[in-house]
Design a protein around this motif. Structure first.
Motif, PDB file in Angstrom:
ATOM      1  N   TYR A 122      -5.972   9.672  -2.150  1.00  0.00           N
ATOM      2  CA  TYR A 122      -4.608  10.173  -2.224  1.00  0.00           C
ATOM      3  C   TYR A 122      -4.390  10.828  -3.578  1.00  0.00           C
ATOM      4  CZ  TYR A 122      -3.642   5.993  -4.990  1.00  0.00           C
ATOM      5  OH  TYR A 122      -3.663   5.027  -5.954  1.00  0.00           O
ATOM      6  N   TRP A 159      -1.431  12.655   0.349  1.00  0.00           N
ATOM      7  CA  TRP A 159      -2.862  12.549   0.598  1.00  0.00           C
ATOM      8  C   TRP A 159      -3.568  13.816   0.158  1.00  0.00           C
ATOM      9  CZ3 TRP A 159      -4.483   7.859   1.803  1.00  0.00           C
ATOM     10  CH2 TRP A 159      -3.577   6.971   2.380  1.00  0.00           C
ATOM     11  N   ILE A 176       3.302   8.872   0.179  1.00  0.00           N
ATOM     12  CA  ILE A 176       1.904   9.063  -0.198  1.00  0.00           C
ATOM     13  C   ILE A 176       1.587  10.543  -0.023  1.00  0.00           C
ATOM     14  CG2 ILE A 176      -0.490   8.441   0.246  1.00  0.00           C
ATOM     15  CD1 ILE A 176       0.614   5.938   1.716  1.00  0.00           C
TER      16      ILE A 176
END
Length: 95
Positions: free
Chosen positions: A18, A28, A26
């Motif tokens: 990530y 990524w 998040i």
């Protein structure tokens, strides 16, 4: 005793995959969106990490300092030191 948060679980499970992670988001590296399965795995990892923290934190507080442990080894040998450490390990067993 430290309270762990989702970012700790994300770091444990997905190190290097990530770009940036916060408690709720998040980013990524491959651009994908977090799936329900990933969220479930993150939640499970958080529970696992918290269980480890819950037994390790009190152990750390009760272990003698390194200097005291070395003195124990010098005066009582490795077996004496092991007996001292075992008392704390038995008081706070691994889950």
């Amino acid at each position: 005793m430290a309270t762990l948060i989702r970012i700790d679980a994300i770091r444990s499970l997905h190190k290097g995959s990530y770009h940036k992670a916060t408690e709720n988001n998040i980013d990524w590296k491959d651009g994908h969106t977090t799936t329900d399965a990933e969220n479930s795995a993150i939640d499970d990892e958080l529970v696992r990490l918290q269980a480890i923290e819950d037994y390790q934190a009190p152990r750390k507080k009760e272990y003698p300092s390194i200097a005291e442990q070395l003195d124990d080894i010098y005066h009582n040998g490795i077996d004496g030191w092991k007996a001292t450490i075992k008392t704390t390990k038995d008081k706070y067993p691994k889950p």
